[in-house]
Design a protein around this motif. Structure first.
Motif, PDB file in Angstrom:
ATOM      1  N   ASP A  59       1.005  -1.123   0.044  1.00  0.00           N
ATOM      2  CA  ASP A  59       0.023   0.080  -0.048  1.00  0.00           C
ATOM      3  C   ASP A  59       0.904   1.250   0.066  1.00  0.00           C
ATOM      4  N   ALA A  60       0.295   2.282  -0.494  1.00  0.00           N
ATOM      5  CA  ALA A  60       1.048   3.816  -0.421  1.00  0.00           C
ATOM      6  C   ALA A  60       1.444   3.656   1.100  1.00  0.00           C
ATOM      7  N   GLY A  61       2.695   4.485   1.479  1.00  0.00           N
ATOM      8  CA  GLY A  61       3.136   4.624   2.533  1.00  0.00           C
ATOM      9  C   GLY A  61       3.842   3.443   3.343  1.00  0.00           C
ATOM     10  N   ILE A  62       3.717   2.294   2.781  1.00  0.00           N
ATOM     11  CA  ILE A  62       4.297   0.894   3.439  1.00  0.00           C
ATOM     12  C   ILE A  62       5.872   0.965   3.300  1.00  0.00           C
ATOM     13  N   PRO A  63       6.476   1.410   2.174  1.00  0.00           N
ATOM     14  CA  PRO A  63       7.719   1.423   2.115  1.00  0.00           C
ATOM     15  C   PRO A  63       8.437   2.442   3.089  1.00  0.00           C
ATOM     16  N   ARG A  64       7.743   3.540   3.443  1.00  0.00           N
ATOM     17  CA  ARG A  64       8.169   4.341   4.450  1.00  0.00           C
ATOM     18  C   ARG A  64       8.263   4.078   5.803  1.00  0.00           C
ATOM     19  N   GLN A  65       6.883   3.353   5.951  1.00  0.00           N
ATOM     20  CA  GLN A  65       6.680   2.736   7.359  1.00  0.00           C
ATOM     21  C   GLN A  65       7.624   1.692   7.594  1.00  0.00           C
ATOM     22  N   ALA A  66       8.078   0.911   6.586  1.00  0.00           N
ATOM     23  CA  ALA A  66       8.978  -0.312   6.720  1.00  0.00           C
ATOM     24  C   ALA A  66      10.184   0.173   7.101  1.00  0.00           C
ATOM     25  N   LEU A  67      10.556   1.199   6.609  1.00  0.00           N
ATOM     26  CA  LEU A  67      12.146   1.678   6.933  1.00  0.00           C
ATOM     27  C   LEU A  67      12.207   2.165   8.387  1.00  0.00           C
ATOM     28  N   ARG A  68      10.981   2.447   8.947  1.00  0.00           N
ATOM     29  CA  ARG A  68      10.679   3.000  10.593  1.00  0.00           C
ATOM     30  C   ARG A  68      10.896   1.827  11.165  1.00  0.00           C
ATOM     31  N   TRP A  69      10.109   0.751  10.645  1.00  0.00           N
ATOM     32  CA  TRP A  69       9.942  -0.492  11.349  1.00  0.00           C
ATOM     33  C   TRP A  69      11.467  -1.042  11.479  1.00  0.00           C
ATOM     34  N   MET A  70      12.206  -1.045  10.344  1.00  0.00           N
ATOM     35  CA  MET A  70      13.545  -1.757  10.194  1.00  0.00           C
ATOM     36  C   MET A  70      14.541  -1.103  11.223  1.00  0.00           C
ATOM     37  N   LEU A  71      14.268   0.225  11.704  1.00  0.00           N
ATOM     38  CA  LEU A  71      15.232   0.916  12.572  1.00  0.00           C
ATOM     39  C   LEU A  71      14.924   0.362  14.161  1.00  0.00           C
ATOM     40  N   LYS A  72      13.540  -0.134  14.273  1.00  0.00           N
ATOM     41  CA  LYS A  72      13.060  -0.410  15.579  1.00  0.00           C
ATOM     42  C   LYS A  72      13.027  -1.928  16.016  1.00  0.00           C
ATOM     43  N   SER A  73      13.832  -2.371  17.219  1.00  0.00           N
ATOM     44  CA  SER A  73      13.627  -3.696  17.422  1.00  0.00           C
ATOM     45  C   SER A  73      12.264  -4.101  17.769  1.00  0.00           C
ATOM     46  N   GLY A  74      12.068  -5.074  17.520  1.00  0.00           N
ATOM     47  CA  GLY A  74      10.596  -5.727  17.863  1.00  0.00           C
ATOM     48  C   GLY A  74       9.545  -5.277  17.096  1.00  0.00           C
ATOM     49  N   SER A  75       9.648  -4.899  15.725  1.00  0.00           N
ATOM     50  CA  SER A  75       8.695  -4.203  14.976  1.00  0.00           C
ATOM     51  C   SER A  75       8.102  -5.282  14.166  1.00  0.00           C
ATOM     52  N   PRO A  76       6.833  -5.210  13.691  1.00  0.00           N
ATOM     53  CA  PRO A  76       5.949  -6.273  13.068  1.00  0.00           C
ATOM     54  C   PRO A  76       6.570  -6.899  11.889  1.00  0.00           C
ATOM     55  N   VAL A  77       7.610  -5.985  11.015  1.00  0.00           N
ATOM     56  CA  VAL A  77       8.062  -6.409   9.952  1.00  0.00           C
ATOM     57  C   VAL A  77       9.386  -6.086   9.938  1.00  0.00           C
ATOM     58  N   SER A  78      10.341  -7.236   9.448  1.00  0.00           N
ATOM     59  CA  SER A  78      11.658  -7.050   9.784  1.00  0.00           C
ATOM     60  C   SER A  78      12.199  -7.544   8.201  1.00  0.00           C
ATOM     61  N   LEU A  79      13.331  -7.151   7.706  1.00  0.00           N
ATOM     62  CA  LEU A  79      13.813  -7.282   6.338  1.00  0.00           C
ATOM     63  C   LEU A  79      15.314  -7.584   6.604  1.00  0.00           C
TER      64      LEU A  79
END
Ligand SMILES: Cc1cc2nc3c(=O)[nH]c(=O)nc-3n(C[C@H](O)[C@H](O)[C@H](O)COP(=O)(O)OP(=O)(O)OC[C@H]3O[C@@H](n4cnc5c(N)ncnc54)[C@H](O)[C@@H]3O)c2cc1C
Length: 404
Positions: A59-79
């Motif tokens: 969805d729109a906004g997911i790539p940016r959100q995913a970057l934020r998630w990647m910087l946070k431990s325990g986030s819902p998405v990990s890459l």
């Protein structure tokens, strides 16, 4: 004309397909390599039959959100980026599907398939398919972020089937999460959504199929090879198995099975985790709940609570990562403390969602005239199983009508 159809894969998709084909009067052989059915991605999934809540991840906004998630431990998405062309190809297609228009279009396709499946499941249950802890408690999606909530509300298509709720109304619908009220922006409630145990559903389908005339079950590994006249050959236990049509429904492994035919399925395994908790019955939520911001789903299955979460990209294996499990347990402790099980086992499980980049499964004919595909159901395979099975039965009927 009734045909002999071979179905590869005894997960929720292959079994539902076999069931729909038997109901249509065909002879069916189901081939499953494991010791029993439903031991792959269908084993301990979230248990949500989430017919109305089918928005794809892209969805729109997911790539940016995913970057934020990647910087946070325990986030819902990990890459985890790997030197794996399959992963890169999938991610590039996923990124190109991350637009509002594509998301809305695909959500519509999934909604239609989900609703067809819900109607079909009702028929199957009325005919006597049972024993899989089915209930219709409705589904509540909780939002903490105001802007995200407003965007979700703007996507509601039918206000009877999906109702926007204030935080106080969310607490009324499901008191088990009432302590979250001060932190919520609101919720969306779909009263007609359902829950069930996917593994028990697989077992119920297998039992019903074994009772049906014209059904054969083979516990064997299947492979596919090119044959003459634009067809493919099914090999089971080292021998050629004759069938009028073959349905490939082998979950993530369909990618490997189709490759020798020159069919490159855009599937990637998105790893997820679940816990099966057994808190005191009076503390269990009744409604099925999605904690949207943490992407955690909660479903009561009998006297157990199934909690499922996490999308790990780049970990195509089913090992139990202790860090990810610790994060999931911590989220459950924060969100539903009364269900926290420091003292009893929580049966951790990991599975691979067989995902297409768009979230829309591949249901249709292939370039081999005798091969149909029913693959790539990603995060919604249980929800979409019956609808996808009916589509395959319709295609099988159409093959005959076309005289192929
Ligand atoms: C953590 C998590 C939570 C989820 N939550 C939900 C949810 O709440 N609601 C929902 O709708 N969906 C959910 N899903 C998604 C859903 O579980 C999957 O989409 C679905 O199980 C996929 O079913 P499948 O039959 O395609 O694959 P599988 O269940 O993996 O089945 C494929 C089968 O094919 C067999 N097979 C493979 N290769 C061969 C071969 N060569 N020969 C013979 N047999 C073969 C395998 O052994 C396996 O049994 C979740 C998934 C995960 C991981």
């Amino acid at each position: 004309m009734k045909q002999h159809i071979a179905v590869i894969g005894g997960g929720v998709i292959g079994l539902s397909t076999a069931y729909a084909l038997i109901r249509a009067g065909h002879r069916v052989t189901l081939i499953e390599q494991n010791a029993d059915v439903g031991l792959g991605a269908s084993y301990a999934n979230g248990g949500q039959l989430s017919y109305r809540y089918v928005t794809p991840l892209a969805d729109a906004g997911i790539p940016r959100q995913a970057l934020r998630w990647m910087l946070k431990s325990g986030s819902p998405v990990s890459l985890r980026l790997r030197a794996d062309p399959k992963q890169w190809r999938w991610m590039l297609s996923f990124l190109s599907a991350c637009t509002r228009t594509t998301n809305r279009r695909n959500a519509k396709v999934l909604l239609q398939l989900g609703l067809e499946g819900q109607a079909e499941m009702e028929i199957w249950r009325e005919e006597g398919l049972k024993g899989f802890l089915w209930r219709q408690p409705g589904k509540l999606v909780l939002y903490r972020n105001e802007a995200v909530f407003r965007k979700a509300v703007s996507g509601i298509q039918n206000t009877t089937l999906e109702r926007a709720l204030s935080p106080a109304e969310c607490a009324e619908i499901e008191p088990a999460f009432a302590h979250l009220t001060p932190n919520l922006a609101g919720g969306i409630f779909s009263p007609e959504d359902e829950v069930a145990d996917s593994h028990l559903f697989c077992k119920a389908l297998k039992a019903a199929l074994l009772d049906a005339p014209g059904f054969q079950y083979l516990q064997e590994k299947a492979t596919l090879a090119p044959d003459t006249n634009n067809t493919c050959m099914l090999i089971v236990g080292g021998r050629h198995l004759e069938a009028d049509q073959i349905v490939l429904a082998a979950g993530l492994n369909s990618r490997k099975l189709a490759a020798p035919l020159g069919i490159h399925l855009p599937l990637y395994g998105l790893k997820g985790y679940s816990l099966t908790l057994r808190p005191l019955p009076e503390t269990l939520p009744s409604v099925s709940v999605t904690d949207y911001d943490n992407r955690v789903v909660y479903a009561r299955l009998g006297d157990a609570l199934r909690v499922a979460a996490m999308v790990d990209i780049g970990a195509e294996d089913t090992s139990l990562n202790p860090k990810r499990l610790a994060s999931l347990r911590a989220l459950v402790r924060q969100t539903l403390p009364q269900a926290s099980t420091d003292h009893s086992p929580d049966s951790p499980w990991a599975g691979l969602r067989p995902a297409t980049p768009t979230g829309v499964p591949i249901i249709g004919r292939s370039k081999c005239d005798n091969l149909l595909l029913n693959v790539g159901h990603g995060a919604l395979g249980f929800t979409l199983a019956a609808g996808s099975a009916v589509r395959i039965a319709q295609l099988v009927a159409a093959v005959h009508t076309d005289g192929v």
